[in-house]
Design an enzyme around this catalytic site. Sequence first.
Site, PDB file in Angstrom:
ATOM      1  N   ALA A   1       0.858  -1.190   0.000  1.00 36.98           N
ATOM      2  CA  ALA A   1       0.000   0.000   0.000  1.00 36.98           C
ATOM      3  C   ALA A   1       0.890   1.234   0.000  1.00 36.98           C
ATOM      4  CB  ALA A   1      -0.897  -0.011   1.232  1.00 36.98           C
TER       5      ALA A   1
ATOM      6  N   GLU B   1       3.721  -5.625   7.266  1.00 34.09           N
ATOM      7  CA  GLU B   1       2.813  -4.619   7.834  1.00 34.09           C
ATOM      8  C   GLU B   1       2.993  -4.443   9.343  1.00 34.09           C
ATOM      9  OE1 GLU B   1       2.074  -6.893   5.626  1.00 34.09           O
ATOM     10  OE2 GLU B   1       0.601  -6.193   4.189  1.00 34.09           O
TER      11      GLU B   1
ATOM     12  N   GLY C   1       0.765  -5.284   0.596  1.00 29.39           N
ATOM     13  CA  GLY C   1      -0.288  -5.310  -0.407  1.00 29.39           C
ATOM     14  C   GLY C   1       0.207  -5.781  -1.763  1.00 29.39           C
TER      15      GLY C   1
ATOM     16  N   GLU D   1      -0.050  -9.424  -1.515  1.00 32.63           N
ATOM     17  CA  GLU D   1      -1.492  -9.730  -1.444  1.00 32.63           C
ATOM     18  C   GLU D   1      -2.150  -9.592  -2.811  1.00 32.63           C
ATOM     19  OE1 GLU D   1      -1.929  -6.923   1.873  1.00 32.63           O
ATOM     20  OE2 GLU D   1      -2.986  -8.536   2.895  1.00 32.63           O
TER      21      GLU D   1
HETATM   22  N1  T1G Z   1       4.562   3.564   0.312  1.00 27.44           N
HETATM   23  C1  T1G Z   1       5.034   4.806   0.044  1.00 27.44           C
HETATM   24  N2  T1G Z   1       6.348   5.115  -0.095  1.00 27.44           N
HETATM   25  C2  T1G Z   1       7.223   4.105   0.060  1.00 27.44           C
HETATM   26  C3  T1G Z   1       6.815   2.788   0.344  1.00 27.44           C
HETATM   27  C4  T1G Z   1       5.416   2.532   0.473  1.00 27.44           C
HETATM   28  N3  T1G Z   1       4.935   1.311   0.701  1.00 27.44           N
HETATM   29  N4  T1G Z   1       7.923   2.021   0.443  1.00 27.44           N
HETATM   30  C5  T1G Z   1       8.969   2.832   0.227  1.00 27.44           C
HETATM   31  N5  T1G Z   1       8.560   4.081  -0.006  1.00 27.44           N
HETATM   32  C6  T1G Z   1       9.391   5.240  -0.323  1.00 27.44           C
HETATM   33  C7  T1G Z   1      10.372   5.565   0.787  1.00 27.44           C
HETATM   34  O1  T1G Z   1       9.753   6.403   1.742  1.00 27.44           O
HETATM   35  C8  T1G Z   1      11.459   6.276   0.025  1.00 27.44           C
HETATM   36  O2  T1G Z   1      10.981   7.568  -0.251  1.00 27.44           O
HETATM   37  C9  T1G Z   1      11.493   5.514  -1.303  1.00 27.44           C
HETATM   38  O3  T1G Z   1      10.213   4.883  -1.416  1.00 27.44           O
HETATM   39  C10 T1G Z   1      12.567   4.461  -1.341  1.00 27.44           C
HETATM   40  O4  T1G Z   1      12.372   3.659  -0.170  1.00 27.44           O
HETATM   41  C11 T1G Z   1      -2.919  -3.377   2.541  1.00 27.44           C
HETATM   42  C12 T1G Z   1      -1.633  -2.063   4.512  1.00 27.44           C
HETATM   43  C13 T1G Z   1      10.271  -1.507  -0.831  1.00 27.44           C
HETATM   44  C14 T1G Z   1      12.103  -2.745   0.337  1.00 27.44           C
HETATM   45  O5  T1G Z   1       6.008  -1.984   4.424  1.00 27.44           O
HETATM   46  O6  T1G Z   1      10.369  -1.983   2.762  1.00 27.44           O
HETATM   47  O7  T1G Z   1       0.773  -2.938   2.155  1.00 27.44           O
HETATM   48  O8  T1G Z   1      12.826   8.859   0.886  1.00 27.44           O
HETATM   49  O9  T1G Z   1      14.682   3.977   0.752  1.00 27.44           O
HETATM   50  O10 T1G Z   1      15.926   0.683   0.322  1.00 27.44           O
HETATM   51  O11 T1G Z   1      -1.856  -5.138   3.631  1.00 27.44           O
HETATM   52  O12 T1G Z   1      11.043   0.773   0.780  1.00 27.44           O
HETATM   53  O13 T1G Z   1      12.899   8.439  -1.592  1.00 27.44           O
HETATM   54  O14 T1G Z   1      11.171  10.000  -0.617  1.00 27.44           O
HETATM   55  O15 T1G Z   1      13.178   2.099   1.578  1.00 27.44           O
HETATM   56  O16 T1G Z   1      15.151   0.275  -2.110  1.00 27.44           O
HETATM   57  C15 T1G Z   1       3.614  -2.670   3.296  1.00 27.44           C
HETATM   58  C16 T1G Z   1       7.915  -0.672   2.827  1.00 27.44           C
HETATM   59  C17 T1G Z   1       2.848  -1.382   3.279  1.00 27.44           C
HETATM   60  C18 T1G Z   1       7.212  -1.931   2.386  1.00 27.44           C
HETATM   61  C19 T1G Z   1      12.598  -0.666  -0.951  1.00 27.44           C
HETATM   62  N6  T1G Z   1       4.856  -2.500   2.582  1.00 27.44           N
HETATM   63  N7  T1G Z   1       9.029  -0.338   1.960  1.00 27.44           N
HETATM   64  O17 T1G Z   1      13.732  -0.387  -0.153  1.00 27.44           O
HETATM   65  O18 T1G Z   1      14.129   2.042  -0.772  1.00 27.44           O
HETATM   66  S1  T1G Z   1       1.346  -1.512   4.182  1.00 27.44           S
HETATM   67  C20 T1G Z   1       5.986  -2.124   3.224  1.00 27.44           C
HETATM   68  C21 T1G Z   1      10.216  -1.032   2.039  1.00 27.44           C
HETATM   69  C22 T1G Z   1       0.422  -2.588   3.241  1.00 27.44           C
HETATM   70  C23 T1G Z   1      -1.600  -3.949   2.931  1.00 27.44           C
HETATM   71  C24 T1G Z   1      -0.821  -3.104   3.870  1.00 27.44           C
HETATM   72  C25 T1G Z   1      11.325  -0.539   1.178  1.00 27.44           C
HETATM   73  C26 T1G Z   1      11.556  -1.387  -0.071  1.00 27.44           C
HETATM   74  P1  T1G Z   1      12.031   8.796  -0.405  1.00 27.44           P
HETATM   75  P2  T1G Z   1      13.647   2.940   0.463  1.00 27.44           P
HETATM   76  P3  T1G Z   1      14.842   0.629  -0.712  1.00 27.44           P
END
Ligand code: T1G
Length: 705
Positions: free
Chosen positions: A67, A129, A106, A109
């Site tokens: 998400a 999450e 997501g 998912e």
């Molecule tokens: N949403 C928005 N921005 C995100 C993002 C996300 N999910 N993930 C990363 N970013 C932004 C981050 O802030 C940074 O921004 C840039 O992308 C690079 O991130 C319904 C509710 C994917 C492994 O928890 O683990 O799905 O600083 O430096 O080292 O069930 O980002 O450049 O402006 O981390 O290459 C679940 C979170 C969401 C994954 C990449 N997903 N992200 O790592 O880059 S909740 C997560 C990560 C959800 C559903 C539920 C990592 C990455 P900026 P980065 P990276």
Amino acid sequence: MSVTPETAVSYDVRDEVAVLTIDFPPVNALGEPMRRGLAMRLEQAAEDPAVKAIVLVGANDRFVAGADIREFGKPKQGPGLLELQLMMEASEKPIVSAVDGHALGGGLELALAGPFRVAASRAKIGLPEVNLGLLPGGGGTQRTTRIAGPEVALDLILSGKHISASKGKELGLIDEVTDGDVTEAAVAFAKKKAAEGGPYPKLVELTDKVEKVDFAIFEDVRKKNARKWKGMVAPFKIVDCVEAACKLGPRDGLKFEQDAFQECLEAPSRAAQIHLFFAERTAAKVEGLSPDVKLKKISKVGVIGAGTMGGGIAMSCINAGLPVTILEAKQEALDAGLAKVKGNYDISIKRGSRSQEQVDKALALLTPTLEYADLADCDIVIEAVFENMAIKKEIFGKLDDVMKPGAVLASNTSALSIDEIASATKRPGDVIGTHFFSPANVMKLCEVVRGDLASDETIATAMAFAKQIGKVPVLAGNCEGFIGNRILRVYGGEADILLEAGATPWQIDQALKDFGFPMGVFLMRDMAGLDVAWRMRQGRIEAGTLDPDSPEYTPLADRLCEAGRFGQKTGSGYYKYEGRDATPDPEIVAMLEEISAKKGITRRELSDEEIVDTILASMVNEGAKIVEEGYAQRTSDIDVTYAFGYGFPKYRGGPMFWAQQKGLDKVLEIINANYKRYGDRWKPAKLLEDRVAAGQDWEGKPVAG
Ligand code: T1G
């Protein structure tokens, strides 16, 4: 160029297969334009007579990161993930997700709503999450349980870990793994499935893994983690949802999950953990560096000192695939250090967190030496020896002679001046502090301490290096105690004052544990040993920089040390010990009563709320001062420092976030009341006063309501 649904998801038909390419920078999160685009393209493919099957692909070699976390707390726009999944499940044409890079939250998912997944061998999948105070709200708890069984689902979702594509295949979450081009493999797989014909499996309706379930596992996992999860919402809800998948039908299970997800969304911990998610990434950014700063490439590391810290730092580096040359002054110290490293790895193999193969690969990168000359070709060298300035300056003098030009010379010092260390070299621009936390192979925080003369390249390189070895870097100025220890000294001092006011060590520790700290300040001191701080105080008193007669000087710790009560290692300190078991000691109360009486303090009852508010307010005030003095870049860096290095409960977001949630005006009231009671050390930080006066939050945005 703004992203539109059309550009967020492109449409291309290859060999009767519609390839839907998701391109929504930076990580293909499920943001509104992408969701709208996906809904539009799924409809297009369903209606396209030339299309027999559908493949979902992520642009830039990454599938979908989950998400769009930036959307949480805002009104939902456009189709939701659940709608997209219903469209996918209703598709008569087989849908195959081509997973590369990562499919997380997501993103996974989404892929699980289609019947099939083909993954590149380098891809990672996961449901992280829980790290955001949430749970997989897109059917992840239900489908994962029905595909792989409740134990696997609990392990994957509660840990939030990323697993490899091959592990995913083993668990049934991935259908095929390819070393080749994942899109081509997915197209071929889709064609084959189209030729075989439907109906295609709806994974949320699988039943064999949820039939003969031992429901005791759910109670067991709740009991086992009750202490660790205290105060949290998401982990408990995750267990409930996995249990529901074993009890309810598919649609009821999805509904149960939705309700649980909503509860997590509304809990304060979600805002706190998402704050930290972004704060961690922001902390890695250095304001004000020259725009054309060039990072120095780090491909070989030197570590000086094979003690606990040096060994831990070396492990972090070899675990990240970086060769390390580790130096000690004497062979026996080198041997002992290597044995400790090997011992740590043996434990991780026993725990299953690393395989023997991974350990062998890491250890092959570790080269011991007694010769400084062997460090000469390292790109960075990290000194991690005894906290003695003379020894450090001697070492940096030698490094100055030996190291290749441009190498980064780092010290792991936890409190000594980086400027003074740098003065021992002719290249102060290359000198930086990299303050790791013990155990350095586990703790994530790395305070990167900039001396006055550190070059932009050195600062940027040290920050990037910390990330490269899996740490969370925070840039700190060269003040005493940098960020974390400077705040620790302040709130530790206020805890001592609360003892004289009427509290006991165990009451304060319990109040901090109930707030969410893993351990209270006095038990922590007993474990570290009281004698080190005692000797440092003696030194400062002799040097005239500490006045034992000042009202703020609390003599209890000295009394304890004079009585040989150095903490756990001597069987008593603030507590009495049977081995590691700490019990309150009435003698301490007697000592406190005498100390309070001598200072003319009438001891009084203190509530846990007053204790927590006082200690946290002192953290917040000091944190604000560190920011306004320029020793930290931003208030969220204080939160990152405390959440990743000092045990501050992540579900509270950090001290500054806690203050913002409580109301900066309310925290200022607490500070002003203590300012009146105790005087200057509680003088409110100007940054805090200005924010409250302007009705703003720490970032200067108007406070809602
Ligand atoms: N949403 C928005 N921005 C995100 C993002 C996300 N999910 N993930 C990363 N970013 C932004 C981050 O802030 C940074 O921004 C840039 O992308 C690079 O991130 C319904 C509710 C994917 C492994 O928890 O683990 O799905 O600083 O430096 O080292 O069930 O980002 O450049 O402006 O981390 O290459 C679940 C979170 C969401 C994954 C990449 N997903 N992200 O790592 O880059 S909740 C997560 C990560 C959800 C559903 C539920 C990592 C990455 P900026 P980065 P990276």
